[in-house]
Design a protein around this motif. Structure first.
Motif, PDB file in Angstrom:
ATOM      1  N   GLU A   1       0.829  -1.205   0.000  1.00 55.22           N
ATOM      2  CA  GLU A   1       0.000   0.000   0.000  1.00 55.22           C
ATOM      3  C   GLU A   1       0.866   1.259   0.000  1.00 55.22           C
ATOM      4  O   GLU A   1       0.496   2.288  -0.588  1.00 55.22           O
ATOM      5  CB  GLU A   1      -0.920   0.004   1.223  1.00 55.22           C
ATOM      6  CG  GLU A   1      -1.992  -1.075   1.198  1.00 55.22           C
ATOM      7  CD  GLU A   1      -2.710  -1.193   2.533  1.00 55.22           C
ATOM      8  OE1 GLU A   1      -2.505  -0.311   3.397  1.00 55.22           O
ATOM      9  OE2 GLU A   1      -3.470  -2.157   2.711  1.00 55.22           O
ATOM     10  N   ALA A   2       2.000   1.193   0.676  1.00 46.48           N
ATOM     11  CA  ALA A   2       2.883   2.358   0.761  1.00 46.48           C
ATOM     12  C   ALA A   2       3.808   2.480  -0.449  1.00 46.48           C
ATOM     13  O   ALA A   2       4.628   3.386  -0.511  1.00 46.48           O
ATOM     14  CB  ALA A   2       3.711   2.283   2.042  1.00 46.48           C
ATOM     15  N   GLY A   3       3.708   1.554  -1.390  1.00 44.37           N
ATOM     16  CA  GLY A   3       4.539   1.632  -2.589  1.00 44.37           C
ATOM     17  C   GLY A   3       5.902   0.997  -2.450  1.00 44.37           C
ATOM     18  O   GLY A   3       6.806   1.268  -3.243  1.00 44.37           O
ATOM     19  N   ASP A   4       6.097   0.124  -1.453  1.00 48.81           N
ATOM     20  CA  ASP A   4       7.400  -0.507  -1.228  1.00 48.81           C
ATOM     21  C   ASP A   4       7.284  -2.023  -1.344  1.00 48.81           C
ATOM     22  O   ASP A   4       7.739  -2.759  -0.477  1.00 48.81           O
ATOM     23  CB  ASP A   4       7.951  -0.095   0.145  1.00 48.81           C
ATOM     24  CG  ASP A   4       9.395  -0.581   0.357  1.00 48.81           C
ATOM     25  OD1 ASP A   4      10.095  -0.820  -0.652  1.00 48.81           O
ATOM     26  OD2 ASP A   4       9.802  -0.737   1.523  1.00 48.81           O
ATOM     27  N   GLY A   5       6.635  -2.489  -2.411  1.00 49.89           N
ATOM     28  CA  GLY A   5       6.487  -3.929  -2.583  1.00 49.89           C
ATOM     29  C   GLY A   5       7.818  -4.633  -2.712  1.00 49.89           C
ATOM     30  O   GLY A   5       8.003  -5.748  -2.207  1.00 49.89           O
ATOM     31  N   ALA A   6       8.776  -4.003  -3.381  1.00 46.74           N
ATOM     32  CA  ALA A   6      10.083  -4.638  -3.562  1.00 46.74           C
ATOM     33  C   ALA A   6      10.789  -4.848  -2.227  1.00 46.74           C
ATOM     34  O   ALA A   6      11.552  -5.804  -2.062  1.00 46.74           O
ATOM     35  CB  ALA A   6      10.950  -3.778  -4.480  1.00 46.74           C
ATOM     36  N   GLY A   7      10.535  -3.971  -1.259  1.00 48.13           N
ATOM     37  CA  GLY A   7      11.221  -4.068   0.023  1.00 48.13           C
ATOM     38  C   GLY A   7      10.767  -5.230   0.881  1.00 48.13           C
ATOM     39  O   GLY A   7      11.428  -5.547   1.879  1.00 48.13           O
ATOM     40  N   VAL A   8       9.639  -5.848   0.553  1.00 43.05           N
ATOM     41  CA  VAL A   8       9.135  -6.958   1.379  1.00 43.05           C
ATOM     42  C   VAL A   8       9.039  -8.252   0.582  1.00 43.05           C
ATOM     43  O   VAL A   8       8.397  -9.202   1.043  1.00 43.05           O
ATOM     44  CB  VAL A   8       7.765  -6.601   1.995  1.00 43.05           C
ATOM     45  CG1 VAL A   8       7.901  -5.500   3.025  1.00 43.05           C
ATOM     46  CG2 VAL A   8       6.764  -6.221   0.902  1.00 43.05           C
TER      47      VAL A   8
ATOM     48  N   ALA B   1       3.623  -5.227  -7.378  1.00 44.64           N
ATOM     49  CA  ALA B   1       4.009  -3.871  -6.991  1.00 44.64           C
ATOM     50  C   ALA B   1       5.479  -3.598  -7.293  1.00 44.64           C
ATOM     51  O   ALA B   1       5.873  -2.439  -7.426  1.00 44.64           O
ATOM     52  CB  ALA B   1       3.726  -3.654  -5.507  1.00 44.64           C
ATOM     53  N   SER B   2       6.290  -4.642  -7.396  1.00 44.23           N
ATOM     54  CA  SER B   2       7.706  -4.449  -7.691  1.00 44.23           C
ATOM     55  C   SER B   2       8.005  -4.634  -9.178  1.00 44.23           C
ATOM     56  O   SER B   2       9.151  -4.840  -9.564  1.00 44.23           O
ATOM     57  CB  SER B   2       8.558  -5.418  -6.858  1.00 44.23           C
ATOM     58  OG  SER B   2       8.213  -6.760  -7.139  1.00 44.23           O
TER      59      SER B   2
END
Length: 945
Positions: free
Chosen positions: A169-176, A203-204
């Motif tokens: 949701e925050a736009g950080d799909g790659a980070g997780v 999202a990534s």
């Protein structure tokens, strides 16, 4: 008081004043873990003793426990007073930040009150980092610790799910991605984990990998459990395919406008206001004025379901159109009643589009909706009002046209023309002189949006000046009414103008295609051109109709040509004017007979999946052809269609087709028809599927008296066999089934029915021999599925639960691949019964949740009652006698529940029997309770081993 911290989210660790302290000995470590996991509560001495010595407490046990506690106090050093001795046990006092487990729970709880995902992310990352490895791995032989480990794993899943979801949701799909992938790998059959990994991948920037995860999850779930995923997975797949990372809210089967709505802001706002006060608003106006487009804008993107009536030509199809709009598959019972039950008393808006050609039926449908759904509002579109007392009629006028000498560019009708013109011929914006021509064109078209779009579409082959000149001359030739210098041009005149620009062959093809309610695929359109004896290339004729905006080419599923409803009405009128209606109707009926025969052959062979897809795609056109055959008293064609659709009637959820069979069987003229036996046998199958065994037997026996042809008698024999099987008359079942084998051979389901009769009668060897013959002869996937299902029943009766499970899973896989919903349903119920008998209660309970929910969504209460009865048997073995009794009592009273031959008496419930909604709620709650108990018990047993 000294500082202390205990960490249990990984190997046990004790820190005193920030310094790690080693805790030697498994018993001492277990005692510390149990005290910490108690979260500040007193742990009774007896509880500690039983946990530390599960095989039996020795005589020295209490003294040994006291020694371990004393040594723990020594290890705590300055924090020794945190470990207190009480009268009945021991308590370790820890603050929330002194126990990592409590800290993780607190952090997760804090995020639930945060609307901003960016604010929640740091808290969730902190919570996720508290896990340091396998939780208390060296202590899981202590049963209470093993149970706690499972609880902590569920907490870790919850934290991970929240972290991944908020990060996407925050736009950080790659980070997780790492966390999402690890969570999915740890439990690949857990749907939330698969969905979150898909969202993170999308999202990534990896949509292909996201969709692959979804496909692999579907396959694994089907292979391992025989079950389908929930609708949530499909929503995410659609969203990913559309370029989003979250669920796609688009409603099923509703049209999506390709362009923005121009010049209707005031009307849309007015309709919103009206719908806040009125329960039925009907938008009326001439064809082509934009009623549907305005209604879709009011409905909003993905918000309100839209019932599309344009393809429906028979009032009997209205409930099916409503069910399609609601994404409701009703394979048993009253379709309209199921739709009304689904809508219930929930607030909402429903759009019913294009009512004019079925005015009486649409009126009855809307009246039923308003009566049964008190909080539902209906927005209808029609060329005339429905005529209901509650109706508010809103007349939609054409778009405003520019006045002579007024501002041209600001006119909505000009804006519509220019937007469509840019799509037909991209180029620079028009100059002042061209704008004046456009203004004159839209005035002469009375501001009707469809007329404007049709005219603008002609710019693909004409200049603006040529268009203006030809439009003027064509309208004059059409003889429009004159009042002074003004002309009134209807949409029919505009379509007539486009129609007159076609060649004779193009016009003839257009007229005949107008009979296809849901369009025609490329092969059908080309064959139609050939049947009409048209010159030239059929593909070229079709391309010309598309270019003239009289046909729309849809490439979503192959190539399909459709007409706007207004154009279909015009084409039908021109067909009548040309005197071609009888011949055109005969061609459509002949097409339907040929198509259903090809579908029959496909359903009976290896290409069953393709045949199933063709049938479902062409159902609207077949509906038109069926009505024409009946209206023309064409018994030959009607009988051919019904008999060819036997496989669809018996094994698929297309309940409308069963109605056709029953309708034809009731026709007195059928008595003298040579295929009466086959039709009556097919109708018997249809009647059997709605629970009327006596009616099925009556129809089948009547048919056997009418027709000596063995091929046609087969249908009646089949119906008699399944009726006898349901009644427990096994000798009669075998007699009828084997007579059917003699008529048509061993490749159909006859041997399987005979095998079931033998198995249920106790002769398993004969059952295996019969089914083995049927299996060897089976060709189509559904017949192979049927043979696998029968094998599952036989091996289940033989007690070989492992083999039975394998057969059921094979049956499910094959049936689902070809749309054989009946076979998938019975195989699912058989599989769950085997899982329960095998002691895999947890798996069975999870399966019942999915199957009950699935049948409830489709409105299939006949199968649902059978499933609920089986669930009641399982709940009774788990000690939930009350819920089991309520389910059985409700099923006994339900008119659409199948009879249970030889059922043992069950205790009657105390008090009234709940209704269907309440029974579903009670069943789901009972499954949830039982599942939790089974999960905890299973964990404790695993730990004790």
């Amino acid at each position: 008081m000294g500082g202390v911290r205990v960490e249990v989210l990984g190997p046990l660790r004790l820190l005193v004043d920030g310094t790690p302290v080693e805790v030697p000995g498994p018993k001492r470590r277990a005692a510390l873990a149990l005290l910490a996991l108690a979260g500040g509560r007193t742990v009774p001495v007896d509880h500690l003793l039983d946990a530390l010595w599960p095989g039996g407490v020795p005589d020295s046990g209490r003294q040994a426990l006291h020694t371990h506690v004393s040594r723990l106090r020594t290890l705590l050093g300055p924090a020794a007073d945190r470990l207190r001795t009480l009268q009945d046990g021991y308590r370790l006092e820890l603050a929330a930040d002194e126990l990592d487990l409590a800290q993780a729970r607190a952090l997760l709880a804090r995020t639930r009150g945060l609307d901003d995902p960016a604010a929640a992310l740091p808290l969730l990352r902190q919570a996720h980092a508290l896990w340091r490895g396998p939780v208390l791995a060296d202590l899981t032989d202590v049963p209470p610790i093993a149970v706690a480990v499972e609880e902590q794993e569920r907490l870790r899943q919850e934290v991970t799910d929240a972290l991944v979801g908020r990060a996407v949701e925050a736009g950080d799909g790659a980070g997780v991605l790492g966390q999402a992938a690890a969570a999915h790998a740890a439990d690949p059959l857990r749907e939330p984990g698969a969905v979150l990994l898909m969202r993170a991948l999308a999202a990534s920037g990896q949509p292909a990998k996201a969709l692959r995860v979804g496909r692999e999850f579907r396959r694994m779930l089907a292979d391992e459990t025989g079950l389908d995923p929930s609708p949530a997975l499909g929503e995410v797949e659609r969203a990913v395919a559309a370029g989003a990372a979250g669920p796609a809210p688009a409603a099923p089967g509703r049209p999506t406008p390709a362009t923005r709505l121009i010049g209707r802001e005031e009307q849309v706002s007015a309709l919103h206001r009206l719908l806040s006060e009125e329960r039925l608003v009907t938008v009326v106006g001439p064809g082509g004025v934009g009623k549907t487009r305005v209604a879709l804008e009011v409905a909003g993107r993905g918000e309100a379901p839209v019932v599309l009536l344009a393809p429906v030509t028979d009032p009997a199809g209205l409930p099916h159109a409503l069910a399609s709009a609601l994404d409701l598959v009703v394979s048993r019972g009253d379709v309209l009643a199921s739709c009304l039950a689904l809508l219930g008393d929930r607030p909402g808006l429903l759009v019913v589009d294009n009512c004019e050609h079925l005015l009486a039926g649409a009126r009855e449908l809307v009246e039923a909706l308003l009566a049964a759904c008190p909080r539902l509002s209906v927005l209808a579109t029609s060329r005339e009002p429905l005529g209901l007392a509650a109706e508010y009629t809103y007349r939609l006028a054409p778009l405003p046209v520019p006045q002579p000498g007024g501002e041209v560019a600001a006119s909505a009708s000009v804006a519509v023309f220019l937007e469509r013109a840019r799509r037909a011929r991209p180029g620079p914006p028009p100059g002042p002189a061209e704008l004046r021509l456009v203004a004159d064109i839209v005035r002469r078209l009375d501001g009707l949006p469809l007329a404007i779009e049709l005219a603008a579409g002609r710019l693909s082959s004409l200049s603006l000046a040529d268009l203006h000149a030809r439009l003027d001359r064509s309208l004059d030739l059409l003889g429009g009414a004159r009042t002074g210098d003004a002309r009134h041009r209807t949409l029919r005149a505009t379509i007539e103008w486009s129609y007159q620009l076609l060649t004779d062959d193009e016009q003839r093809l257009f007229r005949h295609l107008a009979l296809f309610a849901d369009g025609a695929d490329l092969d059908t359109a080309e064959q139609l051109a050939a049947d009409l004896g048209l010159g030239g290339d059929p593909g070229g004729l079709l391309a010309r109709l598309v270019d003239a905006s009289l046909l729309d080419a849809d490439f979503a599923d192959g190539t399909r040509y459709r007409m706007l409803e207004t154009l279909r009405a015009f084409g039908s009128d021109r067909l009548a004017a040309a005197g071609e209606v009888p011949a055109a109707e005969a061609l459509l009926v002949r097409w339907a007979v040929g198509l259903t025969e090809r579908i029959r052959a496909g359903l009976d062979g290896a290409d069953e999946a393709e045949a199933d897809a063709t049938l479902r795609r062409e159902i609207a056109n077949l509906r038109v052809a069926w009505r024409l055959a009946r209206r023309r008293a064409d018994l030959d064609s009607a009988a051919a269609i019904v008999v060819a659709l036997f496989e669809a009637i018996g094994y698929r959820d297309l309940v409308e087709l069963r109605g056709w069979a029953e309708e034809l069987a009731a026709d007195p003229a059928l008595a003298a028809h040579p295929r009466a036996a086959a039709v009556l046998g097919v109708a018997a199958e249809a009647v059997y599927h709605r629970g009327d065994a006596a009616g099925a037997e009556r129809l089948a026996r009547t048919g056997l008296k009418r027709g000596p042809d063995p091929d046609d008698a087969w249908y009646g024999r089949m119906a008699l066999a399944v009726v006898a099987l349901a009644r427990g008359e096994f000798e009669a079942t075998a007699e009828h089934a084997l007579a059917a084998v003699a008529a048509v051979g061993e490749h159909r389901e006859c041997l399987g029915i005979a095998a079931l009769a033998a198995a249920y009668g106790g002769d398993l060897d004969t059952a295996r021999e019969l089914n083995g013959r049927g299996t060897a002869a089976a060709v189509s996937p559904s017949m192979r599925s049927w043979a696998a299902y029968v094998a599952g029943e036989i091996e289940g009766l033989a007690g070989d639960l492992e083999a039975a499970e394998a057969h059921y899973r094979t049956a499910l896989r094959l049936a689902r691949g070809v749309g054989a919903t009946f076979l998938a349903g019975v195989a699912s119920v058989g599989l769950l019964a085997v899982l329960a008998r095998a002691g895999r209660v947890h798996d069975a309970l999870r399966g019942y949740t999915r199957v009950v929910d699935g049948f409830a969504r489709t409105g299939n209460w006949t199968h649902l009652w059978t499933t609920l009865r089986n669930l009641a048997d399982l709940l009774r073995t788990l000690g939930d006698d009350r819920t089991a009794a309520l389910i059985d009592a409700a099923a006994d009273l339900a008119p659409d529940a199948p009879a249970v031959a030889g059922a043992r008496p069950v205790p009657s419930p105390d008090g009234p029997v709940p209704d269907r909604t309440e029974i579903l709620r009670l069943a789901r709650e009972a499954v949830t309770r039982a599942d939790r108990v089974q999960a905890a018990t299973s964990g404790a047993r695993s730990a004790s081993r």
